[in-house]
Motif scaffolding. Structure first.
Motif, PDB file in Angstrom:
ATOM      1  N   SER A 156      -0.062 100.175  10.912  1.00 51.21           N
ATOM      2  CA  SER A 156      -0.664 101.280  11.779  1.00 51.21           C
ATOM      3  C   SER A 156      -1.525 100.315  12.916  1.00 51.21           C
ATOM      4  O   SER A 156      -1.386 100.697  14.001  1.00 51.21           O
ATOM      5  N   ILE A 157      -2.042  99.443  12.567  1.00 49.01           N
ATOM      6  CA  ILE A 157      -2.655  98.523  13.842  1.00 49.01           C
ATOM      7  C   ILE A 157      -1.808  97.882  14.754  1.00 49.01           C
ATOM      8  O   ILE A 157      -1.984  98.218  15.817  1.00 49.01           O
ATOM      9  N   THR A 158      -0.793  97.354  14.366  1.00 45.40           N
ATOM     10  CA  THR A 158       0.428  96.898  15.263  1.00 45.40           C
ATOM     11  C   THR A 158       0.980  97.909  16.181  1.00 45.40           C
ATOM     12  O   THR A 158       1.227  97.789  17.382  1.00 45.40           O
ATOM     13  N   LYS A 159       1.247  99.235  15.512  1.00 43.95           N
ATOM     14  CA  LYS A 159       1.746 100.110  16.295  1.00 43.95           C
ATOM     15  C   LYS A 159       0.952 100.421  17.150  1.00 43.95           C
ATOM     16  O   LYS A 159       1.461 100.791  18.253  1.00 43.95           O
ATOM     17  N   ALA A 160      -0.269 100.745  17.045  1.00 43.14           N
ATOM     18  CA  ALA A 160      -1.168 101.363  17.933  1.00 43.14           C
ATOM     19  C   ALA A 160      -1.472 100.402  19.098  1.00 43.14           C
ATOM     20  O   ALA A 160      -1.646 100.598  20.097  1.00 43.14           O
ATOM     21  N   THR A 161      -1.350  98.913  18.523  1.00 45.02           N
ATOM     22  CA  THR A 161      -1.524  97.979  19.717  1.00 45.02           C
ATOM     23  C   THR A 161      -0.314  98.100  20.619  1.00 45.02           C
ATOM     24  O   THR A 161      -0.342  97.936  21.847  1.00 45.02           O
ATOM     25  N   HIS A 162       1.188  98.239  20.300  1.00 46.98           N
ATOM     26  CA  HIS A 162       2.144  98.305  21.093  1.00 46.98           C
ATOM     27  C   HIS A 162       2.010  99.621  21.957  1.00 46.98           C
ATOM     28  O   HIS A 162       2.468  99.553  23.202  1.00 46.98           O
ATOM     29  N   ASP A 163       1.619 100.585  21.427  1.00 44.26           N
ATOM     30  CA  ASP A 163       1.665 101.790  22.107  1.00 44.26           C
ATOM     31  C   ASP A 163       0.529 101.744  23.348  1.00 44.26           C
ATOM     32  O   ASP A 163       0.940 102.010  24.561  1.00 44.26           O
ATOM     33  N   GLN A 164      -0.840 100.973  23.187  1.00 47.93           N
ATOM     34  CA  GLN A 164      -1.790 100.838  24.070  1.00 47.93           C
ATOM     35  C   GLN A 164      -1.318  99.709  25.283  1.00 47.93           C
ATOM     36  O   GLN A 164      -1.339 100.108  26.298  1.00 47.93           O
ATOM     37  N   TRP A 165      -0.309  98.787  24.817  1.00 49.20           N
ATOM     38  CA  TRP A 165       0.165  97.815  25.866  1.00 49.20           C
ATOM     39  C   TRP A 165       1.168  98.637  26.675  1.00 49.20           C
ATOM     40  O   TRP A 165       1.286  98.523  27.812  1.00 49.20           O
ATOM     41  N   ALA A 166       1.809  99.403  26.089  1.00 51.50           N
ATOM     42  CA  ALA A 166       2.981  99.961  26.628  1.00 51.50           C
ATOM     43  C   ALA A 166       2.430 100.985  27.908  1.00 51.50           C
ATOM     44  O   ALA A 166       2.891 101.294  29.001  1.00 51.50           O
ATOM     45  N   LEU A 167       1.324 101.704  27.440  1.00 50.16           N
ATOM     46  CA  LEU A 167       0.621 102.378  28.325  1.00 50.16           C
ATOM     47  C   LEU A 167       0.025 101.881  29.464  1.00 50.16           C
ATOM     48  O   LEU A 167      -0.033 102.480  30.509  1.00 50.16           O
ATOM     49  N   ALA A 168      -0.711 100.672  29.012  1.00 50.57           N
ATOM     50  CA  ALA A 168      -1.114 100.053  30.204  1.00 50.57           C
ATOM     51  C   ALA A 168       0.000  99.559  31.182  1.00 50.57           C
ATOM     52  O   ALA A 168      -0.175  99.632  32.209  1.00 50.57           O
ATOM     53  N   ARG A 169       1.145  99.462  30.758  1.00 51.62           N
ATOM     54  CA  ARG A 169       2.236  98.677  31.556  1.00 51.62           C
ATOM     55  C   ARG A 169       2.855  99.971  32.544  1.00 51.62           C
ATOM     56  O   ARG A 169       2.980  99.791  33.854  1.00 51.62           O
ATOM     57  N   ARG A 170       2.889 101.139  31.843  1.00 55.49           N
ATOM     58  CA  ARG A 170       3.162 102.224  32.897  1.00 55.49           C
ATOM     59  C   ARG A 170       2.196 102.694  33.910  1.00 55.49           C
ATOM     60  O   ARG A 170       2.340 102.819  34.843  1.00 55.49           O
ATOM     61  N   GLY A 171       0.737 102.599  33.612  1.00 51.35           N
ATOM     62  CA  GLY A 171       0.010 102.618  34.306  1.00 51.35           C
ATOM     63  C   GLY A 171      -0.203 101.640  35.479  1.00 51.35           C
ATOM     64  O   GLY A 171      -0.314 101.872  36.658  1.00 51.35           O
ATOM     65  N   GLN A 172       0.110 100.419  35.145  1.00 52.74           N
ATOM     66  CA  GLN A 172       0.466  99.440  36.298  1.00 52.74           C
ATOM     67  C   GLN A 172       1.385  99.553  37.205  1.00 52.74           C
ATOM     68  O   GLN A 172       1.296  99.479  38.169  1.00 52.74           O
ATOM     69  N   ALA A 173       2.564 100.221  36.555  1.00 54.51           N
ATOM     70  CA  ALA A 173       3.679 100.454  37.487  1.00 54.51           C
ATOM     71  C   ALA A 173       3.279 101.927  38.248  1.00 54.51           C
ATOM     72  O   ALA A 173       3.858 101.686  39.519  1.00 54.51           O
ATOM     73  N   ALA A 174       2.661 102.713  37.768  1.00 54.90           N
ATOM     74  CA  ALA A 174       2.282 103.768  38.846  1.00 54.90           C
ATOM     75  C   ALA A 174       1.151 103.285  39.725  1.00 54.90           C
ATOM     76  O   ALA A 174       1.300 103.666  40.888  1.00 54.90           O
ATOM     77  N   HIS A 175       0.466 102.157  39.549  1.00 60.66           N
ATOM     78  CA  HIS A 175      -0.498 101.726  40.575  1.00 60.66           C
ATOM     79  C   HIS A 175       0.426 100.977  41.523  1.00 60.66           C
ATOM     80  O   HIS A 175       0.036 101.106  42.669  1.00 60.66           O
ATOM     81  N   VAL A 176       1.375 100.349  41.342  1.00 66.18           N
ATOM     82  CA  VAL A 176       2.081  99.642  42.419  1.00 66.18           C
ATOM     83  C   VAL A 176       2.826 100.492  43.257  1.00 66.18           C
ATOM     84  O   VAL A 176       2.738 100.433  44.348  1.00 66.18           O
TER      85      VAL A 176
END
Length: 544
Positions: free
Chosen positions: A86-106
C-alpha cells in the motif's frame, strides 16, 4: 463567420468508475486505547511512507522493477508485506501526480512566454483582433513586461531541466499547510494546533483491497456488522488484542450512504479499499471505503433527447437552467440554483452538491432524461498573460467549479438515470444573448444573459442551430398572416406550408353543394355546434 473555430459535436458523458463512502468511528477520545493505537500506527507508517517517497524521488527516471522490489523489502521488514504494498503504490501515485503537475506548469509557462513575445513585437497601443491580442497600452507596461518575460524564461528553463532530470517537488501533508506555518496569525492558528494538523496530515492509514480475501481486505478489515480491525506493523505487534497480530477497535463503522451495496460486496469477499483519517477541526475519526465499478453503459444521444433537455449554464455563483422541448423551444420559466463558494473546502463542496441535488430533482419532476452542460476547462484560460488587466475576470473564472461540478454531476446523475450531455462552450453566451435574451423577455419576466446561454447550450445538445428563425415580413406571410415560422424543426415535414384545412363545415354558412336535408347541415344553435370545430369567418360571400 470565417473567423469562427469549428464546433465539436455533443456527446454523452461517461458515468463514474468508482464509489467512495464515509462513516464515522464514534466514541473515540484521546484517553481511549483505540485512539492511542491508531495514532501510533499512523505515525509509524507515515514515517515509512515519507522515507519511501524520498527514495522514489531520488530514483527519478531511473526507477525500475528491481528498485521497487528493494524498497518494498525494506518496508516489509518494518511493517508487513501488505502495508509495504500500500505504501509503495501510494508513493508511485503521488510521484506520477507531481509529474503531471510539472508538465502542466511547463505548458502554462510556454503559453505565457508566447503571448508576451507576441505583444512586445507589436507597436504600443495597437488594437488586437478576435484571434490575437494587441500591443500593450503604454511604454511603462511594455517595459515591465520585458522584465517579466526574462523571469518566465528563467523559470521555464529551470522547470525543463528538472523535468528532464526526473526531479519533482512533493510535500507530504500538503504544500498549503506547510506554508501556513509562516502565517499562523492570518490562519488564526496556534503553533500547537498547526503541529497537530501537520502530523495528522502525514499519517498513513490506508490499505488497498484484494478480491478473494476475507471481507475484501486483509490489512484493514470491516465486517458486515461494522467491526473494524487492522493488521499491526511488526514493531507494534505487542499492542494486538486479537489473533494473528490484529487489533480490533471498540468503535464500529456504519455506512449510511450505499451501506447495503457495501455490505453485499464485503459478504462476497470482493476488494474494498479503506482509509482511516483524523479530522483535527472536529476532533473525529472517519473511515472511507472505496471500490471500483464498471462504467455505466451510456445512453444513445437520440434516446436521451427523446423527452427534451435541460440546458445549464455554469456561473461563479449559480446555475442557470431552462427546459427545452424536442424542437428546441423553451418551456416555462428559467430556473436558477445558487451556491456560495466562499469558506472552507468542505463548505464549497457541500454547496455544489446541494445545488446539483436541486437541479436533478427538478429534472426528474419534469420527466426530462438529459441535462446539457458546457465542457468547460479554464486551466489554460485564466493566466494573467492572456487576460492582462482583467483581474476580476481572472478571479471569476478561477472561482468557477468546472472540474468539481462536472465530476459531481456525472456521479449524482448516474444514480438517478439522467444522462449528462457535454457540448462545446464556444460562443454560447454571445449567441444566446444575441438571439434569445430579448425574445424571451416579457413584462413580468426579465431574461438574463445566463438564461439565454442555457437555451443556446440546450439547442446545441439537440443539434439545432442556436440562431432563431427570422419571421418574414407580415405582407409576405401566407395563409392570412398565419405562416408557421416560429421554432418548428427544420426536418419537420410541411413546416413552410399553410395551416391544414379541417374537413367539414367550419362556420354557420352553408356551402353551395350542401344537401337539402337538415341532417347534413350545421346546427344553427350554439349548443349544437361541435366543440372540435373552430369559428372562421370567410372573407367573401360565395355567390354565383
Amino acid at each position: 463567420m470565417a473567423d469562427l473555430r469549428p464546433i465539436a459535436a455533443p456527446f454523452v458523458a461517461l458515468g463514474p468508475s468508482g464509489v467512495a463512502i464515509r462513516a464515522r468511528l464514534g466514541g473515540l477520545t484521546p484517553e481511549d486505547e483505540d485512539e492511542r493505537v491508531l495514532r501510533l500506527v499512523g505515525a509509524h507508517l507515515g514515517s515509512l511512507a515519507s522515507k519511501d517517497l524520498t527514495a522514489r524521488c531520488m530514483d527519478g527516471l531511473e526507477h525500475s522493477t528491481e528498485s521497487w522490489a528493494a524498497r518494498k523489502r525494506v518496508l516489509t521488514a518494518k511493517s508487513s508485506s501488505r502495508w509495504a504494498g500500500s505504501i509503495t503504490k501510494a508513493t508511485h501515485d503521488q510521484w506520477a501526480l507531481a509529474r503531471r503537475g510539472q508538465a502542466a506548469h511547463v505548458q502554462s509557462l510556454e503559453a505565457g512566454i508566447t503571448t508576451i513575445r507576441h505583444r512586445l513585437s507589436l507597436p504600443v497601443g495597437e488594437k488586437g483582433t478576435k484571434r490575437a491580442p494587441g500591443g500593450y497600452r503604454s511604454a511603462h507596461e511594455w517595459f515591465h513586461k520585458t522584465r517579466r518575460l526574462h523571469v518566465l524564461e528563467d523559470r521555464l528553463e529551470k522547470v525543463r531541466a528538472e523535468r528532464e532530470a526526473g526531479r519533482v517537488h512533493v510535500v507530504r501533508g500538503g504544500k498549503r499547510l506547510l506554508g501556513t506555518r509562516h502565517n499562523l496569525d492570518k490562519a488564526q492558528l496556534t503553533e500547537a494546533e498547526w503541529r497537530e494538523r501537520w502530523e495528522a496530515g502525514r499519517w498513513f492509514l490506508q490499505a488497498d483491497g484484494e478480491s478473494g480475501k476475507r471481507f475484501g481486505n486483509e490489512t484493514i478489515r470491516i465486517t458486515p456488522e461494522g467491526e473494524v480491525s487492522l493488521k499491526l506493523p511488526a514493531p507494534l505487534a505487542d499492542l494486538a488484542n486479537a489473533k494473528h497480530g490484529r487489533y480490533i477497535l471498540a468503535a464500529q463503522a456504519r455506512f449510511p450512504h450505499r451501506g447495503q451495496e457495501w455490505a453485499d460486496r464485503v459478504e462476497a469477499n470482493r476488494a474494498v479499499a479503506y482509509r482511516i483519517h483524523y479530522d483535527t477541526g472536529r476532533g473525529r475519526w472517519y473511515v472511507d471505503a472505496s471500490w471500483q465499478i464498471p462504467p455505466t453503459r451510456t445512453t444513445p444521444l437520440e434516446a436521451a433527447l427523446a423527452d427534451g433537455v435541460i440546458g445549464v449554464d455554469t456561473n461563479a455563483d449559480h446555475l442557470a437552467a431552462w427546459r427545452l422541448d424536442t424542437h428546441g423551444n423553451p418551456i416555462g420559466r428559467p430556473r436558477r440554483f445558487f451556491y456560495d463558494l466562499s469558506g472552507t473546502a468542505q463548505h464549497r463542496d457541500a454547496q455544489v452538491r446541494h445545488a446539483l441535488t436541486r437541479l436533478l430533482n427538478w429534472a426528474k419532476s419534469c420527466g426530462v432524461k438529459a441535462i446539457a452542460v458546457e465542457d468547460l476547462d479554464f486551466q489554460a484560460e485564466k493566466t494573467r498573460e492572456k487576460h492582462g488587466r482583467k483581474r476580476r475576470f481572472r478571479q471569476l473564472i478561477s472561482g468557477m467549479p468546472t472540474g468539481r461540478l462536472r465530476a459531481r454531476l456525472t456521479s449524482m446523475a448516474d444514480a438517478t438515470g439522467i444522462a449528462i450531455i457535454a457540448v462545446d462552450p464556444a460562443y454560447t453566451s454571445r449567441w444566446g444573448v444575441q438571439h434569445w435574451q430579448k425574445p424571451m423577455a416579457g413584462p413580468t419576466r426579465k431574461t438574463t444573459r445566463h438564461d439565454a446561454a442555457s437555451i443556446a447550450i440546450g439547442r446545441r445538445a439537440q443539434g439545432h442551430p442556436i440562431r432563431r428563425r427570422t419571421t418574414p415580413p407580415r405582407a409576405h406571410q401566407r395563409d392570412a398572416h398565419g405562416h408557421r415560422t416560429v421554432q418548428a424543426d427544420r426536418r419537420a415535414p410541411g413546416r413552410e406550408e399553410p395551416r391544414p384545412r379541417i374537413p367539414g363545415p367550419r362556420t354557420r354558412s352553408v356551402p353551395p353543394d350542401a344537401a337539402s336535408t337538415r341532417a347534413t347541415r350545421t346546427s344553427k344553435t350554439v349548443r349544437g355546434v361541435r366543440s372540435d370545430q373552430a369559428w372562421v369567418q370567410d372573407s367573401l360571400l360565395l355567390t354565383d
